[in-house]
Write an enzyme that holds these catalytic residues in place. Structure first.
Site, PDB file in Angstrom:
ATOM      1  N   GLU A 190      22.156  24.256  65.935  1.00  0.00           N
ATOM      2  CA  GLU A 190      22.843  24.663  67.166  1.00  0.00           C
ATOM      3  C   GLU A 190      23.077  26.171  67.240  1.00  0.00           C
ATOM      4  O   GLU A 190      23.115  26.739  68.321  1.00  0.00           O
ATOM      5  CB  GLU A 190      24.189  23.931  67.303  1.00  0.00           C
ATOM      6  CG  GLU A 190      24.844  24.146  68.638  1.00  0.00           C
ATOM      7  CD  GLU A 190      25.670  22.961  69.108  1.00  0.00           C
ATOM      8  OE1 GLU A 190      26.546  23.172  69.933  1.00  0.00           O
ATOM      9  OE2 GLU A 190      25.422  21.825  68.668  1.00  0.00           O
ATOM     10  N   ASP A 215      25.121  20.068  66.428  1.00  0.00           N
ATOM     11  CA  ASP A 215      26.403  19.427  66.124  1.00  0.00           C
ATOM     12  C   ASP A 215      26.314  17.921  66.338  1.00  0.00           C
ATOM     13  O   ASP A 215      25.741  17.459  67.330  1.00  0.00           O
ATOM     14  CB  ASP A 215      27.508  19.994  67.014  1.00  0.00           C
ATOM     15  CG  ASP A 215      27.973  21.368  66.537  1.00  0.00           C
ATOM     16  OD1 ASP A 215      27.488  21.834  65.493  1.00  0.00           O
ATOM     17  OD2 ASP A 215      28.812  21.970  67.226  1.00  0.00           O
ATOM     18  N   TYR A 272      33.820  18.633  59.883  1.00  0.00           N
ATOM     19  CA  TYR A 272      33.535  18.858  61.310  1.00  0.00           C
ATOM     20  C   TYR A 272      34.821  18.845  62.137  1.00  0.00           C
ATOM     21  O   TYR A 272      35.579  17.872  62.117  1.00  0.00           O
ATOM     22  CB  TYR A 272      32.581  17.779  61.800  1.00  0.00           C
ATOM     23  CG  TYR A 272      32.079  17.981  63.211  1.00  0.00           C
ATOM     24  CD1 TYR A 272      31.164  18.982  63.488  1.00  0.00           C
ATOM     25  CD2 TYR A 272      32.513  17.185  64.252  1.00  0.00           C
ATOM     26  CE1 TYR A 272      30.694  19.183  64.779  1.00  0.00           C
ATOM     27  CE2 TYR A 272      32.048  17.368  65.541  1.00  0.00           C
ATOM     28  CZ  TYR A 272      31.135  18.377  65.798  1.00  0.00           C
ATOM     29  OH  TYR A 272      30.677  18.576  67.070  1.00  0.00           O
TER      30      TYR A 272
END
Length: 691
Positions: free
Chosen positions: A8, A104, A307
Site C-alpha cells: 500500500e 492493508d 494492525y
C-alpha cells in the site's frame, strides 16, 4: 518466474522487499530473484467524476440531478499516474506469473489493490497476503500462507458498495444543496448524522435551566450516608429538610441491614482503534486523526504494535503461542512488572480475550514480538505505546478484587445508605486506588444524629469532544474505525463544525445545513441500516448490486426533497467588505493557510488574505517573526513591532541548508502524508473547488 507484490505504501514495500531478499532498487519498485515489490500511494484510482459520464453533468444545474451512471468506472488520480503506469508495465512483463495483494488487510486496502489490477487488466493468478503486524516474522509467516484472492471477493464487493453509495449520496446531495442555496454545502450519509449528534448535544445545553435543590447526609466517623429518595431533586427548599430533621429528632437511628458483596473485576480487553482514540483524547487531548497517525507509525515504522485499524478487542486462539514472546519484547517498558508476570508462569489469566468468533478482520491492538527501541520513539509515540502495553500486561495479571459493603440505617421510615469498600487484591490495577478507612457497623447499632444539609445545583450536559463523539459514532455504526477520524476532520475543513480546546461545536453554516438537508440524512438510522448492509455484503449474505439499486432509489428521493424544499438560507460567511474588482460582497473562508477573503460573485476570481501571513523570518532588531505583505512592487517582510521592512528572497536564490530538526520534522510530515485521502473525499474536494 516472479511474483508481483503490491504493497500500500513505499515504507511497507521496503519492509517486504527486505524480508524476501529483494535488493535491486528502482524508482517505482524493488526487484529480487523471485519477486518484484511495488507499491501504491494510498489510492491510485478513484471513481469517475460526473463529467466523465455525461457532458451535461459538467455544469452544476438542478435539472441534471440526480446523476446516476448506468455503469460506474474508475480513473487514475492526477498525482499518482506515474506510479500507476509503472505498475502496469510490471504487470505486463513476461516473467511475472502471478500477483500478490499486500495492501492493508481490510476493506479499503482490498479496494486499493483490486482497482489497480482491474485498471492494468491483470489476467494472471492473484493471491492475498493477510497479516496483522509488520514484523519480519509476521511477513515471512504470511508469505508461507498466501490465500487465493477469491476468498476475499466479498470484502471487495463491500468496499465497492461503500465507495459507490458514498458517490451517489455525497455528490448528488451536495450538488443539490449547493445549487439550491448558492453556497458550498457538503452533505453525506455519514458526516451529516455525525454533525447532527454534536448539534443535539448543543441544543440540550441551550435549553438547560440550572436548578437548585437540597440533599441530606448522615455522617458517621468520616462516612456519609445519603438519604434515599425516589427523586434525588425532591427538596427545593432548605426549610423542608430542616423540618424533616426536627421530625426525627430524639428518635434513635438504627442500622437495620448490612449487605456485603465481593466483586471481581478482570483486566480490560485490548484496545480497538475507536477506544484507543477516545482514551488518547481524554488523556492527552489528541485528535482522532493524530492518534491514528501515531499508531500507524508504531505499526509501520517501528513495527512494535499490530494492525491499528481494527474494530475488535479480542484475540484469536492461535496467538496464545506468541504471547510469551510479546511479553519478553515489552520488558523494557516495566521490567519489574514483566519479570513478576514471568515468575508466575507468564500465562494469560484473562481467558475471555481469546474468542475467534468475535474477531473480525483483525484482532485487538497489542504489542508485536519486536522489542521497542525507546530512543527512536518521540514523546507522543511513547505515550500511546505505553497505553497499549499496559492493557496487554493486564491480561496476564489477577483480577482486581474488592469487598463492597452497603449499610442501611433507618429512622421513622427514612433510609440512609452508607457505602464502603475494601481492596482484597489489586491485581492488574497495580495499587492505583487509595485505601479508605473502614468503619465497623453492626445490626441494631445506634448512629448519632449528625445531619448535614447540602445545597446542590444541576449541571448542564457536557459538550461533545472527539472522544465522546467517536463513542456515539461507534454506537450508531457511523463509519468504520478507519474512517471516523477523516469524517470529523472533513466536517471541520468544510466549516460545518469547529474544534476549540478539544470541544466540538456546530458553526452557523452547519446549523443551517441540518435544517436544509433531508431529515432521513440527519438521523443515524438510515446510515446505520446501510452499514449493516455493507457488513452483510462482506460476509456474503447480501448481493452488492441489490444494495446499490436501493441506494439509487434513496438518492432519487433525497434529491427530490431538496428540489421541493421552500427553506431559506442565510450565508453567514458574507462580510460587509466589497470586492475591488466587481463590487460584490467578499466571503470569509478558512484555509490551511489561514482565513482569506474571496469574492461571492461566481464570475470573479478575486481573493486575498484576511490577515498578513506570519513568516519564519526573524526581525533583526526584536527577533520576533515578521509578516509577509504585498504592494505593487511585490511581496516583502515587515515587523509589525518595529516597522522594519526587508526584501523577500528572490525565487532563484538557494535556501540555506536545513537543520537536523527541520529535516526530521519534514520527513515525519512526508511519512504521514503517504496515507492519502479517500477517493470520495478527493472527488468532493475537487468538485467544491470548481464551484
Amino acid at each position: 518466474m516472479k511474483q508481483l507484490i503490491i504493497a500500500e505504501k513505499p515504507s511497507v514495500a521496503r519492509d517486504i522487499a527486505s524480508v524476501l531478499g529483494a535488493t535491486q532498487k528502482s524508482k517505482n519498485y524493488i526487484e529480487g530473484k523471485n519477486v518484484i515489490v511495488t507499491w501504491a500511494l494510498g489510492h491510485l484510482l478513484g471513481l469517475k467524476m460526473p463529467e466523465d459520464y455525461n457532458k451535461d453533468w459538467t455544469t452544476w444545474e438542478m435539472n441534471t440531478l440526480p446523476m446516476i451512471p448506468k455503469k460506474t468506472g474508475i480513473k487514475p488520480l492526477p498525482k499518482t499516474r506515474p506510479q500507476l503506469k509503472a505498475i502496469s508495465q510490471l504487470a505486463n512483463r513476461a516473467d511475472v506469473s502471478e500477483a500478490v495483494i499486500a495492501t492493508d488487510a481490510g476493506r479499503e486496502g482490498e479496494l486499493v489493490a483490486r482497482w489497480i489490477l482491474q485498471y492494468v487488466k491483470f489476467k494472471k493468478p492473484v493471491k492475498r497476503l493477510w497479516i496483522s503486524s509488520q514484523t519480519d516474522k509476521a511477513i515471512k509467516d504470511g508469505f508461507k500462507n498466501l490465500k487465493p484472492s477469491k476468498m476475499y471477493d466479498d470484502l471487495y464487493y463491500s468496499a465497492i458498495a461503500r465507495a459507490e453509495s458514498d458517490w451517489l449520496v455525497g455528490l448528488n446531495v451536495t450538488r443539490a444543496l449547493t445549487v439550491k442555496y448558492k453556497d458550498s454545502l457538503s452533505a453525506g450519509r455519514v458526516q451529516t448524522p455525525t454533525l447532527a449528534m454534536v448539534r443535539r448535544q448543543e441544543e440540550k445545553q441551550e435549553t438547560f435551566k440550572p436548578e437548585n435543590y437540597f440533599t441530606l447526609d448522615l455522617t458517621y466517623q468520616g462516612l456519609s450516608g445519603k438519604l434515599q429518595l425516589k427523586n434525588p431533586r425532591q427538596y427545593k427548599e432548605r426549610q423542608e429538610l430542616e423540618k424533616l430533621i426536627k421530625q426525627v429528632e430524639g428518635t434513635p437511628i438504627k442500622v437495620v441491614d448490612i449487605n456485603e458483596k465481593t466483586k471481581k473485576e478482570g483486566a480490560p480487553l485490548p484496545y480497538d482503534l475507536t477506544e484507543m482514540q477516545r482514551e488518547a483524547n481524554a488523556r492527552y487531548q489528541y485528535s482522532a486523526k493524530k492518534t491514528l497517525s501515531i499508531i500507524q507509525r508504531l505499526y509501520e515504522t517501528h513495527k512494535i504494535v499490530t494492525y491499528p485499524r481494527t474494530d475488535s478487542k479480542y484475540l484469536t486462539t492461535d496467538l496464545k503461542q506468541t504471547m510469551k514472546d510479546r511479553l519478553q519484547a515489552v520488558t523494557v517498558m516495566d521490567s519489574d512488572r514483566v519479570k513478576g508476570i514471568i515468575r508466575n508462569g507468564g500465562t494469560v489469566l484473562q481467558k475471555s480475550v481469546f474468542q475467534d468468533k468475535k474477531v473480525t478482520d483483525h484482532h485487538g491492538l497489542i504489542p508485536t514480538e519486536q522489542a521497542p527501541r525507546l530512543e527512536k520513539l518521540d514523546n507522543e509515540e511513547l505515550k500511546i505505546y505505553r497505553l497499549i502495553v499496559e492493557r496487554f500486561l493486564g491480561l496476564f495479571e489477577e483480577p482486581f478484587v474488592s469487598t463492597n459493603q452497603t449499610i442501611k440505617a433507618e429512622v421513622k421510615g427514612y433510609i440512609f445508605l452508607f457505602r464502603q469498600s475494601k481492596v482484597e487484591t489489586y491485581g492488574w490495577k497495580q495499587e492505583k486506588e487509595t485505601t479508605q478507612k473502614r468503619v465497623d457497623f453492626k445490626i441494631g447499632q445506634v448512629i448519632p444524629a449528625n445531619f448535614v444539609i447540602n445545597k446542590e445545583l444541576t449541571t448542564p450536559p457536557a459538550s461533545l469532544n472527539e472522544g465522546t463523539l467517536l463513542g456515539q459514532m461507534e454506537k450508531h455504526n457511523l463509519g468504520t474505525p478507519a474512517t471516523r477520524a477523516e469524517i470529523i476532520e472533513k466536517l471541520i475543513s468544510s466549516e460545518l463544525m469547529e474544534r476549540s480546546n478539544s470541544k466540538l461545536s456546530v458553526t452557523p453554516k452547519g446549523k443551517q445545513l441540518l435544517t436544509l438537508v433531508n431529515p432521513s440524512l440527519v438521523t443515524p438510522e438510515l446510515t446505520q441500516k446501510w452499514e449493516i448492509s455493507l457488513e452483510k455484503i462482506a460476509q456474503g449474505q447480501l448481493n452488492y448490486q441489490a444494495f446499490i439499486k436501493e441506494i439509487e432509489q434513496e438518492t432519487t428521493a433525497l434529491v427530490k426533497e431538496i428540489k421541493m424544499s421552500e427553506d431559506n438560507y442565510v450565508d453567514h460567511s458574507l462580510t460587509t467588505k466589497v470586492c475591488p474588482d466587481c463590487g460584490e460582497k467578499l466571503r470569509e473562508k478558512n484555509t490551511r493557510d489561514g482565513k482569506i477573503y474571496v469574492c461571492s460573485s461566481e464570475g470573479c476570481s478575486y481573493r486575498r488574505r484576511k490577515d498578513p501571513k506570519l513568516s519564519n523570518r526573524r526581525c533583526s532588531q526584536c527577533k520576533k517573526k515578521m509578516e509577509i505583505l504585498e504592494n505593487k512592487n511585490g511581496a516583502y517582510f515587515k515587523c509589525k513591532n518595529c516597522n522594519i521592512t526587508e526584501k523577500l528572497d528572490p525565487k532563484g536564490k538557494k535556501n540555506k541548508k536545513m537543520t537536523k530538526h527541520e529535516t526530521n520534522r519534514l520527513m515525519k510530515k512526508v511519512n504521514q502524508e503517504e496515507e492519502q485521502e479517500s477517493p470520495l473525499a478527493l472527488a468532493l474536494k475537487a468538485a467544491m473547488e470548481k464551484k
